[in-house]
Design a protein around this motif. Sequence first.
Motif, PDB file in Angstrom:
ATOM      1  N   THR A  75      71.308 119.607  29.753  1.00  0.00           N
ATOM      2  CA  THR A  75      70.226 118.677  30.096  1.00  0.00           C
ATOM      3  C   THR A  75      70.753 117.260  30.274  1.00  0.00           C
ATOM      4  OG1 THR A  75      69.752 118.352  27.740  1.00  0.00           O
ATOM      5  CG2 THR A  75      68.451 120.034  28.899  1.00  0.00           C
ATOM      6  N   HIS A  76      71.597 116.829  29.332  1.00  0.00           N
ATOM      7  CA  HIS A  76      72.172 115.484  29.385  1.00  0.00           C
ATOM      8  C   HIS A  76      73.278 115.407  28.340  1.00  0.00           C
ATOM      9  CE1 HIS A  76      69.260 115.230  26.147  1.00  0.00           C
ATOM     10  NE2 HIS A  76      69.611 114.003  25.833  1.00  0.00           N
ATOM     11  N   THR A  77      73.958 114.263  28.306  1.00  0.00           N
ATOM     12  CA  THR A  77      75.192 114.225  27.508  1.00  0.00           C
ATOM     13  C   THR A  77      75.023 113.586  26.131  1.00  0.00           C
ATOM     14  OG1 THR A  77      75.992 112.098  28.364  1.00  0.00           O
ATOM     15  CG2 THR A  77      76.519 114.058  29.664  1.00  0.00           C
ATOM     16  N   HIS A  78      73.798 113.317  25.695  1.00  0.00           N
ATOM     17  CA  HIS A  78      73.635 112.893  24.294  1.00  0.00           C
ATOM     18  C   HIS A  78      74.261 113.961  23.401  1.00  0.00           C
ATOM     19  CE1 HIS A  78      70.093 109.856  24.800  1.00  0.00           C
ATOM     20  NE2 HIS A  78      71.261 109.245  24.751  1.00  0.00           N
ATOM     21  N   GLU A  79      74.891 113.496  22.319  1.00  0.00           N
ATOM     22  CA  GLU A  79      75.719 114.399  21.512  1.00  0.00           C
ATOM     23  C   GLU A  79      74.953 115.555  20.872  1.00  0.00           C
ATOM     24  OE1 GLU A  79      78.115 112.570  18.598  1.00  0.00           O
ATOM     25  OE2 GLU A  79      79.679 112.050  20.038  1.00  0.00           O
ATOM     26  N   ASP A  80      73.660 115.387  20.687  1.00  0.00           N
ATOM     27  CA  ASP A  80      72.923 116.516  20.086  1.00  0.00           C
ATOM     28  C   ASP A  80      72.687 117.635  21.106  1.00  0.00           C
ATOM     29  OD1 ASP A  80      71.166 114.546  21.208  1.00  0.00           O
ATOM     30  OD2 ASP A  80      69.437 115.485  20.236  1.00  0.00           O
ATOM     31  N   HIS A  81      72.991 117.365  22.383  1.00  0.00           N
ATOM     32  CA  HIS A  81      72.822 118.378  23.438  1.00  0.00           C
ATOM     33  C   HIS A  81      74.140 118.838  24.037  1.00  0.00           C
ATOM     34  CE1 HIS A  81      68.428 117.900  23.569  1.00  0.00           C
ATOM     35  NE2 HIS A  81      68.756 116.734  23.062  1.00  0.00           N
ATOM     36  N   LEU A  82      75.158 118.002  23.914  1.00  0.00           N
ATOM     37  CA  LEU A  82      76.469 118.356  24.458  1.00  0.00           C
ATOM     38  C   LEU A  82      77.566 117.921  23.487  1.00  0.00           C
ATOM     39  CD1 LEU A  82      78.315 119.374  26.729  1.00  0.00           C
ATOM     40  CD2 LEU A  82      78.261 117.060  27.685  1.00  0.00           C
ATOM     41  N   TYR A 148      62.707 111.622  32.147  1.00  0.00           N
ATOM     42  CA  TYR A 148      62.717 110.168  31.956  1.00  0.00           C
ATOM     43  C   TYR A 148      63.278 109.932  30.567  1.00  0.00           C
ATOM     44  CZ  TYR A 148      61.304 105.367  31.362  1.00  0.00           C
ATOM     45  OH  TYR A 148      61.323 104.007  31.130  1.00  0.00           O
ATOM     46  N   HIS A 149      64.594 109.672  30.487  1.00  0.00           N
ATOM     47  CA  HIS A 149      65.207 109.666  29.155  1.00  0.00           C
ATOM     48  C   HIS A 149      66.278 108.600  28.970  1.00  0.00           C
ATOM     49  CE1 HIS A 149      66.219 111.211  25.265  1.00  0.00           C
ATOM     50  NE2 HIS A 149      67.428 111.602  25.630  1.00  0.00           N
ATOM     51  N   ARG A 150      67.120 108.394  29.976  1.00  0.00           N
ATOM     52  CA  ARG A 150      68.190 107.396  29.845  1.00  0.00           C
ATOM     53  C   ARG A 150      68.283 106.607  31.141  1.00  0.00           C
ATOM     54  NH1 ARG A 150      73.772 109.674  27.282  1.00  0.00           N
ATOM     55  NH2 ARG A 150      74.085 107.436  27.119  1.00  0.00           N
ATOM     56  N   CYS A 171      63.525 119.147  27.370  1.00  0.00           N
ATOM     57  CA  CYS A 171      64.334 118.409  26.388  1.00  0.00           C
ATOM     58  C   CYS A 171      65.421 117.659  27.136  1.00  0.00           C
ATOM     59  CB  CYS A 171      65.036 119.344  25.416  1.00  0.00           C
ATOM     60  SG  CYS A 171      64.081 119.811  23.984  1.00  0.00           S
ATOM     61  N   ASP A 172      65.610 116.383  26.943  1.00  0.00           N
ATOM     62  CA  ASP A 172      64.737 115.401  26.325  1.00  0.00           C
ATOM     63  C   ASP A 172      64.032 114.623  27.442  1.00  0.00           C
ATOM     64  OD1 ASP A 172      66.032 116.186  24.015  1.00  0.00           O
ATOM     65  OD2 ASP A 172      67.082 114.316  23.693  1.00  0.00           O
ATOM     66  N   THR A 173      62.865 114.092  27.150  1.00  0.00           N
ATOM     67  CA  THR A 173      62.189 113.251  28.139  1.00  0.00           C
ATOM     68  C   THR A 173      61.061 112.462  27.499  1.00  0.00           C
ATOM     69  OG1 THR A 173      61.178 113.234  30.353  1.00  0.00           O
ATOM     70  CG2 THR A 173      60.462 114.989  28.861  1.00  0.00           C
ATOM     71  N   THR A 207      61.110 107.068  25.612  1.00  0.00           N
ATOM     72  CA  THR A 207      62.040 108.040  26.188  1.00  0.00           C
ATOM     73  C   THR A 207      61.973 109.395  25.474  1.00  0.00           C
ATOM     74  OG1 THR A 207      63.760 107.084  24.796  1.00  0.00           O
ATOM     75  CG2 THR A 207      63.650 106.331  27.086  1.00  0.00           C
ATOM     76  N   HIS A 208      60.965 109.556  24.632  1.00  0.00           N
ATOM     77  CA  HIS A 208      60.681 110.838  23.978  1.00  0.00           C
ATOM     78  C   HIS A 208      59.161 110.999  23.914  1.00  0.00           C
ATOM     79  CE1 HIS A 208      64.626 112.242  22.707  1.00  0.00           C
ATOM     80  NE2 HIS A 208      64.929 111.041  22.251  1.00  0.00           N
ATOM     81  N   LEU A 209      58.727 112.183  23.520  1.00  0.00           N
ATOM     82  CA  LEU A 209      57.296 112.461  23.397  1.00  0.00           C
ATOM     83  C   LEU A 209      56.907 112.703  21.941  1.00  0.00           C
ATOM     84  CD1 LEU A 209      56.923 115.038  26.334  1.00  0.00           C
ATOM     85  CD2 LEU A 209      56.451 112.569  26.419  1.00  0.00           C
TER      86      LEU A 209
HETATM   87 ZN    ZN Z   1      68.693 112.708  24.299  1.00  0.00          ZN
END
Ligand code: ZN
Length: 269
Positions: A75-82, A148-150, A171-173, A207-209
Motif C-alpha cells: 500500500t505504501h512504505t510506512h514501516e508498519d506496512h513495509l 489520501y495519506h502522505r 489501509c491507510d487513508t 490522513t487516517h479515519l
Molecule cells: Zn501509513
Amino acid sequence: MKVLFLGTAAAEGVPGLFCGCEVCRIARQRGGKNLRTRSSIFIDNTLKIDLPPDTLHHVLSYGLDLSRLQHLLITHTHEDHLALHELGYLVPGFAYREQPLTAYGSEDFARTLGEISEQMRQWLQVKVLQPFAPYEIDNYTVIPVLAYHRADERCYNYIVSDGSRTLLYMCDTGWYREATWRYLAGVRLDAVIAECTKAFLEAPYDTHLGLSDVLKLKERLLAMGTAHADTRWAVTHFSHNGRPLQEELEAFCHPHGIEVAYDGWEMAL
Ligand SMILES: [Zn+2]
Ligand SMILES: [Zn+2]
C-alpha cells in the motif's frame, strides 16, 4: 474469496510495544482479540497485502509458508506496512525458493526498493502499478486506487476481485479525494475493509479515519450505489490511542452492520 487478517493494528501495535497506557494495560489483561499486530491481509493464501514488521509472527501463528508466496501488494512504505529489511532474507543463503516474489506498488514504493542489491533483484521482481488501472494478477483483477495519506508519496488502497466477489482494502487513508470518489462511482463492492486508526478518538489529523468517518463512508458508498445492502463492512488498523478494545468496538459497530477485524479472523466472502 477468503480474507485472513494477519494483523489489525497501526504503527506500534496494541498493546503498543513500549506503552503502558490504560488501554494497553487493559488489552494485555483481556488478551485474545485485543492483542493486535501490524496490519496485513492474506487473500486465499495467494495474494498478500503489505509486509509488516510482525510478518515472522504471522508465519508462526498461522502456519504460513511464504516460500510459496508469489504476489505481494504494497500500500505504501510506512514501516508498519513495509518492513524493508525483511526482504533481505529473500536471497539464497537465507531463503530457498522456487519462484521469485513479485512486489507491486506505486512508483514511490519502487524507488524505495531501488536501494536493494543486484543479487536480491533475481528473487524480488518489482512491478509499478498506475492508479485506477486494472491488473490481472494470478486469478484476480487488482485495481490500485489513490489513498489520501502522505503528501510525499503516492499511496494505494486496493480493489481486489476474483470475478465473483469484489473487495476494497482501505489501509491507510484519510477521507478520499475527488479522483477516488469518481472512480468508485463505477464500482460495485461486496466488501469494504476500512482503516479505523482513530477509532473512538476525534483527532484533528486527516490522513487516517475514525469510527465517525467510517459511518459517513458507509452512508456515501451506499448512496453512490458502490455499496449495496449485502456489502460486508469491516474495520481494521487500530491505534491504541483510539481505544480499540474489541468488546467496545463491537458494541459500537455491530448495530451499524460493521464487523470488527481482529488478528487471525477469516472473513469469507
Ligand atoms: Zn501509513
Ligand atoms: Zn499504517
